[in-house]
Design a protein around this motif. Structure first.
Motif, PDB file in Angstrom:
ATOM      1  N   VAL A   1       0.842  -1.202   0.000  1.00  0.00           N
ATOM      2  CA  VAL A   1       0.000   0.000   0.000  1.00  0.00           C
ATOM      3  C   VAL A   1       0.877   1.251   0.000  1.00  0.00           C
ATOM      4  CG1 VAL A   1      -1.693   1.333   1.314  1.00  0.00           C
ATOM      5  CG2 VAL A   1      -1.930  -1.147   1.139  1.00  0.00           C
ATOM      6  N   THR A   2       1.913   1.251   0.824  1.00  0.00           N
ATOM      7  CA  THR A   2       2.825   2.396   0.902  1.00  0.00           C
ATOM      8  C   THR A   2       3.502   2.644  -0.435  1.00  0.00           C
ATOM      9  OG1 THR A   2       3.241   1.921   3.244  1.00  0.00           O
ATOM     10  CG2 THR A   2       4.805   3.362   2.125  1.00  0.00           C
ATOM     11  N   SER A   3       3.952   1.542  -1.075  1.00  0.00           N
ATOM     12  CA  SER A   3       4.604   1.656  -2.380  1.00  0.00           C
ATOM     13  C   SER A   3       3.651   2.220  -3.420  1.00  0.00           C
ATOM     14  CB  SER A   3       5.112   0.278  -2.824  1.00  0.00           C
ATOM     15  OG  SER A   3       5.637   0.317  -4.120  1.00  0.00           O
ATOM     16  N   PHE A   4       2.385   1.747  -3.409  1.00  0.00           N
ATOM     17  CA  PHE A   4       1.369   2.242  -4.344  1.00  0.00           C
ATOM     18  C   PHE A   4       1.113   3.735  -4.132  1.00  0.00           C
ATOM     19  CE2 PHE A   4      -3.063   3.270  -5.246  1.00  0.00           C
ATOM     20  CZ  PHE A   4      -3.181   2.852  -6.571  1.00  0.00           C
ATOM     21  N   CYS A   5       0.995   4.148  -2.871  1.00  0.00           N
ATOM     22  CA  CYS A   5       0.724   5.563  -2.557  1.00  0.00           C
ATOM     23  C   CYS A   5       1.884   6.448  -3.000  1.00  0.00           C
ATOM     24  CB  CYS A   5       0.485   5.727  -1.056  1.00  0.00           C
ATOM     25  SG  CYS A   5      -1.058   4.987  -0.471  1.00  0.00           S
ATOM     26  N   GLN A   6       3.111   5.980  -2.799  1.00  0.00           N
ATOM     27  CA  GLN A   6       4.274   6.774  -3.191  1.00  0.00           C
ATOM     28  C   GLN A   6       4.345   6.939  -4.707  1.00  0.00           C
ATOM     29  OE1 GLN A   6       7.387   4.515  -1.321  1.00  0.00           O
ATOM     30  NE2 GLN A   6       7.235   5.651   0.616  1.00  0.00           N
TER      31      GLN A   6
ATOM     32  N   ASN B   1       1.873   6.963  -6.774  1.00  0.00           N
ATOM     33  CA  ASN B   1       0.756   7.770  -7.261  1.00  0.00           C
ATOM     34  C   ASN B   1       0.608   9.090  -6.505  1.00  0.00           C
ATOM     35  OD1 ASN B   1      -0.869   5.901  -9.285  1.00  0.00           O
ATOM     36  ND2 ASN B   1      -0.173   4.611  -7.595  1.00  0.00           N
ATOM     37  N   GLU B   2       1.642   9.447  -5.721  1.00  0.00           N
ATOM     38  CA  GLU B   2       1.675  10.714  -4.986  1.00  0.00           C
ATOM     39  C   GLU B   2       0.445  10.893  -4.098  1.00  0.00           C
ATOM     40  OE1 GLU B   2       2.241  13.786  -7.849  1.00  0.00           O
ATOM     41  OE2 GLU B   2       4.268  13.135  -8.394  1.00  0.00           O
ATOM     42  N   ILE B   3       0.094   9.812  -3.406  1.00  0.00           N
ATOM     43  CA  ILE B   3      -1.024   9.849  -2.452  1.00  0.00           C
ATOM     44  C   ILE B   3      -0.458  10.045  -1.051  1.00  0.00           C
ATOM     45  CG2 ILE B   3      -2.943   8.536  -1.469  1.00  0.00           C
ATOM     46  CD1 ILE B   3      -3.107   7.017  -4.129  1.00  0.00           C
ATOM     47  N   CYS B   4      -1.046  10.960  -0.321  1.00  0.00           N
ATOM     48  CA  CYS B   4      -0.568  11.254   1.042  1.00  0.00           C
ATOM     49  C   CYS B   4      -0.761  10.032   1.947  1.00  0.00           C
ATOM     50  CB  CYS B   4      -1.333  12.449   1.596  1.00  0.00           C
ATOM     51  SG  CYS B   4      -0.815  12.887   3.275  1.00  0.00           S
ATOM     52  N   ILE B   5       0.295   9.648   2.641  1.00  0.00           N
ATOM     53  CA  ILE B   5       0.240   8.487   3.533  1.00  0.00           C
ATOM     54  C   ILE B   5       0.100   8.979   4.969  1.00  0.00           C
ATOM     55  CG2 ILE B   5       1.438   6.405   4.315  1.00  0.00           C
ATOM     56  CD1 ILE B   5       3.056   6.535   1.707  1.00  0.00           C
ATOM     57  N   PRO B   6      -1.005   8.662   5.650  1.00  0.00           N
ATOM     58  CA  PRO B   6      -1.171   9.124   7.027  1.00  0.00           C
ATOM     59  C   PRO B   6      -0.207   8.419   7.978  1.00  0.00           C
ATOM     60  CG  PRO B   6      -2.932   7.617   6.447  1.00  0.00           C
ATOM     61  CD  PRO B   6      -2.148   7.854   5.196  1.00  0.00           C
TER      62      PRO B   6
ATOM     63  N   HIS C   1      -5.756   1.700  13.840  1.00  0.00           N
ATOM     64  CA  HIS C   1      -6.982   1.011  14.239  1.00  0.00           C
ATOM     65  C   HIS C   1      -8.079   1.227  13.203  1.00  0.00           C
ATOM     66  CE1 HIS C   1     -10.851   0.438  16.259  1.00  0.00           C
ATOM     67  NE2 HIS C   1     -10.208  -0.395  17.082  1.00  0.00           N
ATOM     68  N   HIS C   2      -8.224   2.453  12.721  1.00  0.00           N
ATOM     69  CA  HIS C   2      -9.292   2.758  11.755  1.00  0.00           C
ATOM     70  C   HIS C   2      -9.131   1.956  10.468  1.00  0.00           C
ATOM     71  CE1 HIS C   2     -12.113   4.905   9.220  1.00  0.00           C
ATOM     72  NE2 HIS C   2     -11.123   5.129   8.352  1.00  0.00           N
ATOM     73  N   PHE C   3      -7.943   2.010   9.866  1.00  0.00           N
ATOM     74  CA  PHE C   3      -7.756   1.357   8.570  1.00  0.00           C
ATOM     75  C   PHE C   3      -7.699  -0.167   8.688  1.00  0.00           C
ATOM     76  CE2 PHE C   3      -6.102   5.640   7.546  1.00  0.00           C
ATOM     77  CZ  PHE C   3      -6.929   5.911   6.463  1.00  0.00           C
ATOM     78  N   ARG C   4      -7.211  -0.649   9.834  1.00  0.00           N
ATOM     79  CA  ARG C   4      -7.122  -2.104  10.010  1.00  0.00           C
ATOM     80  C   ARG C   4      -8.470  -2.714  10.410  1.00  0.00           C
ATOM     81  NH1 ARG C   4      -2.610  -5.051  10.887  1.00  0.00           N
ATOM     82  NH2 ARG C   4      -1.447  -3.173  11.455  1.00  0.00           N
TER      83      ARG C   4
END
Length: 217
Positions: free
Chosen positions: A4-9, A11-16, A39-42
């Motif tokens: 998920v982190t790799s995908f966000c990076q 596509n320039e998506i902000c990673i919380p 907790h929210h995302f999991r």
């Protein structure tokens, strides 16, 4: 999380930051328990979707179908056959009583043990990804001649999705052809219409002259 982190990076998506508190979009609701992003995302996103997928599977498949799918997954050759489950695969063979006699079922577990030991010790089978790859590699190495019953079971597993799709396609075509207007047609005419409808791509290539020649013969 790494995927998920790799995908966000990419596509320039902000990673919380997962340890920060999750901010609920819109107006703040008094009394709502605050949780962190992890907790929210999991729990509130990922596990909720997993539960919905499992519920959909429960709604779509009966116990027998789910048992069949579980047994089929035990043939997975990934990671040097880490999913291979000898007790479950004879259960899979019981779905095909016309192909496996009682005597075959008695010997199958022993044959499966020999099979998995053979392929795990053969580095040509270490990087397989699918049942299709396994089937082709068995033929390529001639091991399908050594493990005949195991190869037969594998072929039946590979045929099942194709057979299921073919049946669903036929039923869909039947519903389209035998509508209210044509509901009184006889079986012979219905079969002829069904064949030409399902294989319409093939029939569209046949010219009028060729049809006349066929009927003359």
């Amino acid at each position: 999380m790494e995927k998920v982190t790799s995908f966000c990076q990419k596509n320039e998506i902000c990673i919380p930051i997962m340890s920060d508190m999750y901010v609920v979009p819109g107006r703040y609701r008094r009394g709502k328990k605050q949780v962190d992003n992890d907790h929210h995302f999991r729990i509130d996103v990922f596990l909720i979707w997993v539960d919905q997928i499992l519920q959909e599977i429960e709604d779509r498949f009966d116990e027998r179908s789910k048992d069949l799918l579980i047994c089929m997954s035990c043939f997975n050759p990934k990671d040097r056959f880490s999913s291979f489950d000898i007790p479950n695969l004879p259960r899979l063979a019981r779905f095909y009583p016309s192909d496996f006699s009682r005597l075959d079922l008695q010997h199958l577990e022993y044959q499966l043990g020999n099979f998995v030991e053979d392929v795990r010790n053969d580095d040509r089978f270490w990087n397989l990804e699918s049942l299709n790859d396994l089937s082709m590699k068995l033929v390529e190495t001639k091991k399908h001649l050594i493990h005949l019953k195991v190869y037969l079971l594998l072929k039946l597993v590979l045929i099942l999705p194709v057979a299921t799709t073919t049946v669903e396609r036929a039923f869909s075509s039947m519903t389209y052809i035998k509508n209210k207007i044509r509901n009184s047609m006889g079986d012979d005419l219905f079969n002829d219409n069904l064949v030409t409808f399902i294989e319409r791509d093939l029939f569209c290539k046949i010219t009028t002259e060729e049809l006349i020649t066929i009927f003359k013969i």
